[in-house]
Every structure is written in C-alpha cells, then in structure tokens.
Design a protein around this motif. Structure first.
Motif, PDB file in Angstrom:
ATOM      1  N   PHE A 159       0.832  -1.202   0.000  1.00 54.07           N
ATOM      2  CA  PHE A 159       0.000   0.000   0.000  1.00 54.07           C
ATOM      3  C   PHE A 159       0.867   1.252   0.000  1.00 54.07           C
ATOM      4  O   PHE A 159       0.648   2.170  -0.800  1.00 54.07           O
ATOM      5  N   GLN A 160       1.843   1.306   0.885  1.00 52.77           N
ATOM      6  CA  GLN A 160       2.675   2.498   0.985  1.00 52.77           C
ATOM      7  C   GLN A 160       3.476   2.744  -0.295  1.00 52.77           C
ATOM      8  O   GLN A 160       3.603   3.881  -0.739  1.00 52.77           O
ATOM      9  N   ALA A 161       3.994   1.687  -0.900  1.00 49.22           N
ATOM     10  CA  ALA A 161       4.733   1.846  -2.157  1.00 49.22           C
ATOM     11  C   ALA A 161       3.803   2.336  -3.269  1.00 49.22           C
ATOM     12  O   ALA A 161       4.185   3.171  -4.094  1.00 49.22           O
ATOM     13  N   SER A 162       2.576   1.843  -3.283  1.00 50.53           N
ATOM     14  CA  SER A 162       1.596   2.289  -4.282  1.00 50.53           C
ATOM     15  C   SER A 162       1.217   3.744  -4.050  1.00 50.53           C
ATOM     16  O   SER A 162       1.066   4.517  -5.007  1.00 50.53           O
ATOM     17  N   LEU A 163       1.084   4.128  -2.793  1.00 47.78           N
ATOM     18  CA  LEU A 163       0.779   5.506  -2.449  1.00 47.78           C
ATOM     19  C   LEU A 163       1.912   6.442  -2.878  1.00 47.78           C
ATOM     20  O   LEU A 163       1.668   7.505  -3.453  1.00 47.78           O
ATOM     21  N   ILE A 164       3.138   6.022  -2.651  1.00 51.38           N
ATOM     22  CA  ILE A 164       4.294   6.820  -3.090  1.00 51.38           C
ATOM     23  C   ILE A 164       4.270   6.955  -4.618  1.00 51.38           C
ATOM     24  O   ILE A 164       4.422   8.044  -5.160  1.00 51.38           O
TER      25      ILE A 164
ATOM     26  N   ALA B  59       7.047   1.907   6.034  1.00 47.66           N
ATOM     27  CA  ALA B  59       7.828   0.719   5.673  1.00 47.66           C
ATOM     28  C   ALA B  59       9.053   1.118   4.861  1.00 47.66           C
ATOM     29  O   ALA B  59       8.963   2.022   4.024  1.00 47.66           O
ATOM     30  N   PRO B  60      10.177   0.459   5.101  1.00 47.71           N
ATOM     31  CA  PRO B  60      11.350   0.755   4.278  1.00 47.71           C
ATOM     32  C   PRO B  60      11.108   0.356   2.828  1.00 47.71           C
ATOM     33  O   PRO B  60      10.329  -0.551   2.535  1.00 47.71           O
ATOM     34  N   SER B  61      11.777   1.039   1.942  1.00 50.72           N
ATOM     35  CA  SER B  61      11.643   0.762   0.517  1.00 50.72           C
ATOM     36  C   SER B  61      12.127  -0.653   0.209  1.00 50.72           C
ATOM     37  O   SER B  61      13.093  -1.138   0.778  1.00 50.72           O
ATOM     38  N   ASP B  62      11.439  -1.307  -0.688  1.00 49.74           N
ATOM     39  CA  ASP B  62      11.821  -2.639  -1.160  1.00 49.74           C
ATOM     40  C   ASP B  62      12.009  -2.508  -2.670  1.00 49.74           C
ATOM     41  O   ASP B  62      11.039  -2.328  -3.397  1.00 49.74           O
TER      42      ASP B  62
ATOM     43  N   ASP C 211       9.280  -1.912  -5.601  1.00 52.46           N
ATOM     44  CA  ASP C 211       9.289  -0.639  -6.328  1.00 52.46           C
ATOM     45  C   ASP C 211       9.386  -0.866  -7.833  1.00 52.46           C
ATOM     46  O   ASP C 211       8.677  -0.241  -8.617  1.00 52.46           O
ATOM     47  N   VAL C 212      10.269  -1.767  -8.241  1.00 50.10           N
ATOM     48  CA  VAL C 212      10.438  -2.064  -9.669  1.00 50.10           C
ATOM     49  C   VAL C 212       9.170  -2.716 -10.222  1.00 50.10           C
ATOM     50  O   VAL C 212       8.701  -2.360 -11.305  1.00 50.10           O
ATOM     51  N   ALA C 213       8.607  -3.657  -9.478  1.00 47.85           N
ATOM     52  CA  ALA C 213       7.382  -4.329  -9.933  1.00 47.85           C
ATOM     53  C   ALA C 213       6.246  -3.321 -10.106  1.00 47.85           C
ATOM     54  O   ALA C 213       5.534  -3.342 -11.113  1.00 47.85           O
ATOM     55  N   LEU C 214       6.085  -2.418  -9.147  1.00 43.68           N
ATOM     56  CA  LEU C 214       5.015  -1.424  -9.255  1.00 43.68           C
ATOM     57  C   LEU C 214       5.275  -0.436 -10.379  1.00 43.68           C
ATOM     58  O   LEU C 214       4.349  -0.022 -11.073  1.00 43.68           O
ATOM     59  N   ALA C 215       6.524  -0.068 -10.575  1.00 44.05           N
ATOM     60  CA  ALA C 215       6.864   0.848 -11.669  1.00 44.05           C
ATOM     61  C   ALA C 215       6.570   0.221 -13.026  1.00 44.05           C
ATOM     62  O   ALA C 215       6.313   0.928 -14.005  1.00 44.05           O
ATOM     63  N   ALA C 216       6.590  -1.099 -13.097  1.00 45.48           N
ATOM     64  CA  ALA C 216       6.344  -1.807 -14.355  1.00 45.48           C
ATOM     65  C   ALA C 216       4.860  -2.014 -14.649  1.00 45.48           C
ATOM     66  O   ALA C 216       4.493  -2.361 -15.777  1.00 45.48           O
ATOM     67  N   VAL C 217       3.998  -1.787 -13.669  1.00 40.65           N
ATOM     68  CA  VAL C 217       2.570  -2.088 -13.836  1.00 40.65           C
ATOM     69  C   VAL C 217       1.962  -1.336 -15.015  1.00 40.65           C
ATOM     70  O   VAL C 217       1.327  -1.930 -15.886  1.00 40.65           O
ATOM     71  N   VAL C 218       2.120  -0.025 -15.067  1.00 39.93           N
ATOM     72  CA  VAL C 218       1.467   0.761 -16.130  1.00 39.93           C
ATOM     73  C   VAL C 218       2.028   0.421 -17.508  1.00 39.93           C
ATOM     74  O   VAL C 218       1.249   0.149 -18.430  1.00 39.93           O
ATOM     75  N   PRO C 219       3.360   0.403 -17.684  1.00 36.73           N
ATOM     76  CA  PRO C 219       3.862   0.017 -19.017  1.00 36.73           C
ATOM     77  C   PRO C 219       3.410  -1.383 -19.440  1.00 36.73           C
ATOM     78  O   PRO C 219       3.033  -1.593 -20.593  1.00 36.73           O
TER      79      PRO C 219
END
Length: 167
Positions: free
Chosen positions: A75-80, A129-132, A136-144
C-alpha cells in the motif's frame, strides 16, 4: 486508516476516468512530435483495458492498506508511486506544451490526496515501511505492462497481416 487506504482507489479512479476520456483522442493527435504518434495511438478499448489492469493493482493495494491500517508495504509503495507520478503528468505537459491526459486531476486530486494521505499516516503514527527495490520495480512496471497487454491483440493482428503479405 480505511479512509486513507480506500481513498487511494477513489483518487485513482477519478484521475484515471479523466485519462480514459482523453487518452484515445490525445494519442491520435496530429501535432504530437514524431515518433510519438507511431508509439502512442490507443483505441478506447485499449485504454480501458490498460486502465482496468492497473486498477486491479490499485484495488489490491488499497485493500492491503485497509487490512493493515496503512502499514502494508505494498500500500505504501503504491501511495508513493501514485503521488510521484503526478510529476510525470506535469512534465509531459511542460515538454509538449499542451494538455496531456490526467493533467486536470493531477493538481486537483492526485497531489492533494497524496499529501493528505501521508499526513494522516504520520498523524496516526503509522510506521513507514522501508523501501523494497523489488516491489518498487514491480510497481513501476505495472502501467507500461498494462499498456503492452492492452495492445497485444492489435500487435497480433499486425503480425498476422504482415505474415500473410509476405507469403
């Protein structure tokens, strides 16, 4: 914290409804710099598919946030990511010097919601939560990836057509 968590999905829906309404016509605009028109064109169905696939991830992130009182790393990574992606909308419009899909709801919804959500988490003393990097990479890849998946049927048709023409 449920309002903060489900607020992510609500803010995302409002923002992406603007994108859904404007992306197909924007992507076919003749005044876009080359080679953008060859890369960007999306039909309404393709835009809806890409947005829907991304929405599944946002709904899962919101559910994770609601279930954990906002403590979920997902959730926090998605919010960021949601908050930071506002910069891409502003940058796209600045570079192209024109409206781009999502520009209107970026300052009206994305940025205010993101600031509010982080303030609420901080006020509730929710540990951040600390960054993972993998997450982060998996979420960044979602839209593309959602855009690629949405265009697969068209790409398959092109491949079939070109293979028939080469026979």
């Amino acid at each position: 914290m449920k309002k903060v968590a489900w607020g992510l999905l609500a803010a995302w829906i409002v923002h992406d409804l603007e994108e859904l309404a404007t992306m197909p016509s924007f992507s076919r605009s003749p005044d876009l710099p080359q080679p953008l028109p060859k890369v960007l064109p999306m039909s309404g169905g393709e835009a809806a598919t890409a947005i829907g696939l991304t929405g599944v991830v946002m709904a899962a992130a919101s559910a994770a946030g609601a279930a954990t009182g906002g403590r979920s790393r997902f959730f926090q990574a998605s919010l960021i990511g949601f908050g930071w992606h506002a910069g891409t909308h502003l940058a796209q419009s600045a570079v192209l010097r024109r409206y781009t899909p999502g520009l209107v709801t970026t300052p009206l919804v994305v940025i205010p919601y993101s600031v509010w959500a982080w303030r609420r988490l901080k006020a509730a003393e929710v540990p951040i939560a600390p960054s993972d990097r993998r997450l982060d990479v998996a979420l960044a890849a979602v839209v593309p990836l959602a855009h690629v998946v949405a265009r697969l049927p068209r790409l398959r048709r092109r491949l079939r057509t070109s293979s028939r023409m080469n026979r």
